[in-house]
Design a protein around this motif. Sequence first.
Motif, PDB file in Angstrom:
ATOM      1  N   TRP A 282       0.794  -1.230   0.000  1.00  0.00           N
ATOM      2  CA  TRP A 282       0.000   0.000   0.000  1.00  0.00           C
ATOM      3  C   TRP A 282       0.829   1.283   0.000  1.00  0.00           C
ATOM      4  CZ3 TRP A 282      -5.248   0.043  -0.553  1.00  0.00           C
ATOM      5  CH2 TRP A 282      -5.904  -1.197  -0.423  1.00  0.00           C
ATOM      6  N   GLU A 283       2.138   1.181  -0.059  1.00  0.00           N
ATOM      7  CA  GLU A 283       2.944   2.407  -0.002  1.00  0.00           C
ATOM      8  C   GLU A 283       2.629   3.342  -1.164  1.00  0.00           C
ATOM      9  OE1 GLU A 283       7.595   3.939   0.296  1.00  0.00           O
ATOM     10  OE2 GLU A 283       7.166   1.781   0.144  1.00  0.00           O
ATOM     11  N   ASP A 284       2.419   2.806  -2.364  1.00  0.00           N
ATOM     12  CA  ASP A 284       2.134   3.668  -3.505  1.00  0.00           C
ATOM     13  C   ASP A 284       0.823   4.422  -3.306  1.00  0.00           C
ATOM     14  OD1 ASP A 284       0.737   1.243  -3.664  1.00  0.00           O
ATOM     15  OD2 ASP A 284       0.578   1.334  -5.849  1.00  0.00           O
ATOM     16  N   VAL A 285      -0.159   3.745  -2.693  1.00  0.00           N
ATOM     17  CA  VAL A 285      -1.443   4.413  -2.417  1.00  0.00           C
ATOM     18  C   VAL A 285      -1.246   5.510  -1.370  1.00  0.00           C
ATOM     19  CG1 VAL A 285      -3.788   4.098  -1.560  1.00  0.00           C
ATOM     20  CG2 VAL A 285      -2.744   2.352  -3.022  1.00  0.00           C
ATOM     21  N   THR A 289      -1.428  10.357  -2.008  1.00  0.00           N
ATOM     22  CA  THR A 289      -2.284  11.386  -1.415  1.00  0.00           C
ATOM     23  C   THR A 289      -1.533  12.686  -1.111  1.00  0.00           C
ATOM     24  OG1 THR A 289      -1.891  10.483   0.818  1.00  0.00           O
ATOM     25  CG2 THR A 289      -3.814   9.660  -0.377  1.00  0.00           C
ATOM     26  N   ASP A 290      -0.213  12.714  -1.340  1.00  0.00           N
ATOM     27  CA  ASP A 290       0.570  13.936  -1.110  1.00  0.00           C
ATOM     28  C   ASP A 290       0.290  14.961  -2.200  1.00  0.00           C
ATOM     29  OD1 ASP A 290       1.713  12.671   1.015  1.00  0.00           O
ATOM     30  OD2 ASP A 290       3.721  12.481   0.142  1.00  0.00           O
ATOM     31  N   PHE A 291       0.448  16.256  -1.880  1.00  0.00           N
ATOM     32  CA  PHE A 291       0.446  17.286  -2.905  1.00  0.00           C
ATOM     33  C   PHE A 291       1.638  17.074  -3.826  1.00  0.00           C
ATOM     34  CE2 PHE A 291      -2.010  19.697   0.313  1.00  0.00           C
ATOM     35  CZ  PHE A 291      -3.114  20.019  -0.475  1.00  0.00           C
TER      36      PHE A 291
END
Length: 305
Positions: A282-285, A289-291
């Motif tokens: 899940w790291e890519d997910v 969510t970062d700007f």
Amino acid sequence: MPSQKKQVWFITGCSSGFGEQFVRQLRAQGDEVVATGRNAETRLAHLKETGATILDLDVTAPQAELDAKFQQAIDIHGTVDVLVNNAGYIQCGAVEELTQEDMQRSLDTNFHGPINLTRAALPHFRSKGENGQGAGLIIYMGSQSGFWGEPAGAAYCASKFALEGAVESLSKELGFLAPGIKPLIIEAGMFTTEVMVKLNHVPHRVEFWRPLNEACRVRGAGNYRNEPGNAVELVSKVIQIAKGVGVAEGKKEIPLRIPFGSDCVGFLKQKIAQMQGVLDEWEDVARSTDFEGHKGPMPELPPQT
């Protein structure tokens, strides 16, 4: 450097188990001990022959009472070098059956008690040491339940998880302004104490959970006198760590957490593996969510001037 000088210890929950072991082993080594517990006149009577100072103390008492009791220990012995937050109890029951009052009692004893006693001790510890860095060791007798949730263990686990978070924050606060004061969480598995015959089970409040509650009663009874851990050995090694000798010889620094017991080590490895598995998948997910273009983590606290 190893601490060979005699120390003064303030210990909670000394009626049995780890607390009693600390008192007996430390007194045998010649250290001064303030042994505390509820109804101390009767429940700690068996420790009087050790020569320990016996004080009546309920860790759920108001802050002012805890402050006064810690000051009483200082008045008697001139100082306190080590605080051992050991008092605690286990409340069992499914989340749906536990009341807010049940949860609060667990938090009052297992979380607020140690943190309030820490507040009582910190002014004294901050006044010690060299160059304003303070001096002292605060030991928290934690549990594998501070990182590993158990069915019917929500009240106990919540209190221990909370304690771990608060003490981790405390360790960083002390590292910033008073690095001579060291907190240490002992994450213990199941050891040969009386805790398994002192389990507090909630009444059957929701029929759906009766099979779980019955299974937990059977499990608790089966664990008693079948624990993998030797409480005498654990306390001996914690004392060595506090003094920088024995198992701590040559270690550069006391870490914030030390696990004790093969069961605890096993659960910790499982927890690490589970979290690593989640991160791998899940790291890519999480990062998505970062700007876009954000420069990275928030800055650390500025260095002390």
